[in-house]
Design a protein around this motif. Structure first.
Motif, PDB file in Angstrom:
ATOM      1  N   THR A  78     -62.412  23.979 -18.173  1.00 26.63           N
ATOM      2  CA  THR A  78     -61.611  22.537 -18.759  1.00 26.63           C
ATOM      3  C   THR A  78     -61.834  21.377 -18.477  1.00 26.63           C
ATOM      4  OG1 THR A  78     -60.243  24.954 -18.428  1.00 26.63           O
ATOM      5  CG2 THR A  78     -58.728  22.120 -18.923  1.00 26.63           C
ATOM      6  N   MET A  79     -62.806  21.019 -17.516  1.00 21.79           N
ATOM      7  CA  MET A  79     -62.516  19.667 -16.839  1.00 21.79           C
ATOM      8  C   MET A  79     -63.667  19.391 -17.418  1.00 21.79           C
ATOM      9  SD  MET A  79     -60.215  19.174 -15.059  1.00 21.79           S
ATOM     10  CE  MET A  79     -60.725  17.761 -14.343  1.00 21.79           C
ATOM     11  N   GLN A  80     -65.070  19.992 -18.046  1.00 16.99           N
ATOM     12  CA  GLN A  80     -66.030  19.167 -18.733  1.00 16.99           C
ATOM     13  C   GLN A  80     -65.691  19.160 -20.173  1.00 16.99           C
ATOM     14  OE1 GLN A  80     -68.701  23.128 -17.899  1.00 16.99           O
ATOM     15  NE2 GLN A  80     -68.837  22.354 -15.796  1.00 16.99           N
ATOM     16  N   THR A  81     -65.156  20.572 -20.930  1.00 23.13           N
ATOM     17  CA  THR A  81     -65.168  20.260 -21.973  1.00 23.13           C
ATOM     18  C   THR A  81     -63.903  18.978 -22.587  1.00 23.13           C
ATOM     19  OG1 THR A  81     -64.777  22.209 -22.495  1.00 23.13           O
ATOM     20  CG2 THR A  81     -63.840  21.141 -23.611  1.00 23.13           C
ATOM     21  N   THR A  82     -62.999  18.155 -21.302  1.00 26.70           N
ATOM     22  CA  THR A  82     -62.264  17.308 -21.061  1.00 26.70           C
ATOM     23  C   THR A  82     -62.986  16.211 -21.099  1.00 26.70           C
ATOM     24  OG1 THR A  82     -59.757  18.761 -20.642  1.00 26.70           O
ATOM     25  CG2 THR A  82     -59.902  15.825 -19.977  1.00 26.70           C
ATOM     26  N   GLY A  83     -64.168  16.093 -20.441  1.00 32.97           N
ATOM     27  CA  GLY A  83     -64.924  15.161 -19.729  1.00 32.97           C
ATOM     28  C   GLY A  83     -65.590  14.510 -20.938  1.00 32.97           C
ATOM     29  N   ALA A  84     -65.832  15.400 -21.740  1.00 33.35           N
ATOM     30  CA  ALA A  84     -66.438  15.331 -23.034  1.00 33.35           C
ATOM     31  C   ALA A  84     -65.777  14.543 -24.266  1.00 33.35           C
ATOM     32  CB  ALA A  84     -67.591  16.820 -23.524  1.00 33.35           C
ATOM     33  N   VAL A  85     -64.544  14.772 -24.103  1.00 34.84           N
ATOM     34  CA  VAL A  85     -64.282  14.525 -24.551  1.00 34.84           C
ATOM     35  C   VAL A  85     -63.676  13.726 -24.876  1.00 34.84           C
ATOM     36  CG1 VAL A  85     -61.292  14.529 -26.058  1.00 34.84           C
ATOM     37  CG2 VAL A  85     -62.760  16.573 -25.283  1.00 34.84           C
ATOM     38  N   PHE A  86     -63.480  12.952 -23.336  1.00 37.39           N
ATOM     39  CA  PHE A  86     -63.311  11.831 -23.056  1.00 37.39           C
ATOM     40  C   PHE A  86     -64.107  10.411 -23.333  1.00 37.39           C
ATOM     41  CE2 PHE A  86     -58.848  13.206 -20.932  1.00 37.39           C
ATOM     42  CZ  PHE A  86     -58.631  12.359 -21.225  1.00 37.39           C
ATOM     43  N   ALA A  87     -65.682  10.985 -23.030  1.00 36.00           N
ATOM     44  CA  ALA A  87     -66.907  10.524 -23.258  1.00 36.00           C
ATOM     45  C   ALA A  87     -67.123   9.563 -24.490  1.00 36.00           C
ATOM     46  CB  ALA A  87     -67.681  11.338 -22.782  1.00 36.00           C
ATOM     47  N   PHE A  88     -66.392  10.847 -25.060  1.00 35.18           N
ATOM     48  CA  PHE A  88     -66.640  10.809 -26.703  1.00 35.18           C
ATOM     49  C   PHE A  88     -65.836  10.234 -27.263  1.00 35.18           C
ATOM     50  CE2 PHE A  88     -66.022  11.844 -31.027  1.00 35.18           C
ATOM     51  CZ  PHE A  88     -67.143  11.938 -31.900  1.00 35.18           C
ATOM     52  N   VAL A  89     -64.358   9.898 -26.671  1.00 37.28           N
ATOM     53  CA  VAL A  89     -63.300   9.246 -27.211  1.00 37.28           C
ATOM     54  C   VAL A  89     -64.192   7.716 -26.741  1.00 37.28           C
ATOM     55  CG1 VAL A  89     -60.907   7.884 -26.644  1.00 37.28           C
ATOM     56  CG2 VAL A  89     -61.614  10.425 -27.424  1.00 37.28           C
ATOM     57  N   VAL A  90     -64.880   7.227 -25.955  1.00 39.80           N
ATOM     58  CA  VAL A  90     -65.051   6.114 -25.155  1.00 39.80           C
ATOM     59  C   VAL A  90     -65.884   5.695 -25.872  1.00 39.80           C
ATOM     60  CG1 VAL A  90     -66.076   4.946 -23.680  1.00 39.80           C
ATOM     61  CG2 VAL A  90     -64.052   6.087 -23.155  1.00 39.80           C
ATOM     62  N   VAL A  91     -67.375   6.238 -26.262  1.00 43.35           N
ATOM     63  CA  VAL A  91     -68.706   6.048 -27.325  1.00 43.35           C
ATOM     64  C   VAL A  91     -67.853   5.906 -28.830  1.00 43.35           C
ATOM     65  CG1 VAL A  91     -70.433   6.720 -27.965  1.00 43.35           C
ATOM     66  CG2 VAL A  91     -70.009   7.288 -25.917  1.00 43.35           C
ATOM     67  N   MET A  92     -66.950   6.323 -29.188  1.00 48.20           N
ATOM     68  CA  MET A  92     -67.064   5.966 -30.736  1.00 48.20           C
ATOM     69  C   MET A  92     -65.821   4.823 -30.366  1.00 48.20           C
ATOM     70  SD  MET A  92     -67.903   7.792 -32.660  1.00 48.20           S
ATOM     71  CE  MET A  92     -66.678   7.306 -34.133  1.00 48.20           C
ATOM     72  N   ALA A  93     -64.895   4.348 -29.609  1.00 50.69           N
ATOM     73  CA  ALA A  93     -64.539   3.537 -29.156  1.00 50.69           C
ATOM     74  C   ALA A  93     -64.883   2.212 -29.294  1.00 50.69           C
ATOM     75  CB  ALA A  93     -63.610   3.280 -29.004  1.00 50.69           C
ATOM     76  N   LEU A  94     -66.206   2.365 -28.525  1.00 50.54           N
ATOM     77  CA  LEU A  94     -67.097   0.962 -28.466  1.00 50.54           C
ATOM     78  C   LEU A  94     -68.071   1.000 -29.504  1.00 50.54           C
ATOM     79  CD1 LEU A  94     -68.500   1.400 -25.382  1.00 50.54           C
ATOM     80  CD2 LEU A  94     -67.276  -0.125 -25.581  1.00 50.54           C
ATOM     81  N   PHE A  95     -68.009   1.738 -30.547  1.00 48.04           N
ATOM     82  CA  PHE A  95     -69.004   1.964 -32.129  1.00 48.04           C
ATOM     83  C   PHE A  95     -68.368   1.390 -32.363  1.00 48.04           C
ATOM     84  CE2 PHE A  95     -70.297   4.078 -35.924  1.00 48.04           C
ATOM     85  CZ  PHE A  95     -70.641   3.464 -36.230  1.00 48.04           C
TER      86      PHE A  95
END
Length: 117
Positions: A78-95
Motif C-alpha cells: 500500500t505504501m509503495q503504491t501510494t508513493g508511486a501515485v504521489f510521484a506521478f502526480v508531482v511529475v505531471m504537475a511539473l510537466f
C-alpha cells in the motif's frame, strides 16, 4: 401476481411507517423513529417472502462470500503504491507547469509581442 401484491403491500407498510413519523409529531422522537423502523422491518419481511426478495437474499449471500475472497494488499504494498501515485502526480504537475509557461512565453512574447508588466 401474488408477488406483485405482496410487494405493493410492503410499499404500503413502509409508507405507513413514514406517515407514522409525521402523525406522531407530538410524541417523543424515539417513538417517531421507532414507527419508521417498525414499518421498515415489516415491509422488508413482507418483501422477503416474494420470489424477487428470495433472489435478492441469495445474491446478497453470494456477494458476502465473494467479498471474503478479496486479498488485501500488505502495508508495504500500500505504501509503495501510494508513493508511486504521489510521484506521478508531482511529475505531471511539473510537466504541465512547464508546458503552460513555455506556451505562454511563445504566444505572448514571440508571437504577439506582448511584454508582461
Amino acid at each position: 401476481m401474488a408477488d406483485k401484491i405482496k410487494f405493493a403491500l410492503a410499499l404500503v407498510i413502509l409508507a405507513a411507517g413514514v406517515a407514522g413519523f409525521y402523525l406522531l409529531s407530538e410524541q417523543a422522537m424515539i417513538l417517531r423513529v421507532l414507527a419508521v423502523l417498525v414499518g421498515l422491518a415489516l415491509a422488508v419481511s413482507v418483501a422477503w417472502k416474494t420470489e424477487p426478495g428470495q433472489r435478492f437474499f441469495v445474491f446478497s449471500n453470494e456477494a458476502v462470500i465473494e467479498a471474503k475472497k478479496v486479498v488485501w494488499p500488505t502495508r508495504k504494498e500500500t505504501m509503495q503504491t501510494t508513493g508511486a501515485v504521489f510521484a506521478f502526480v508531482v511529475v505531471m504537475a511539473l510537466f504541465l507547469y512547464l508546458t503552460d509557461k513555455s506556451l505562454e512565453w511563445v504566444l505572448y512574447d514571440l508571437v504577439l509581442g506582448w511584454k508582461k508588466s
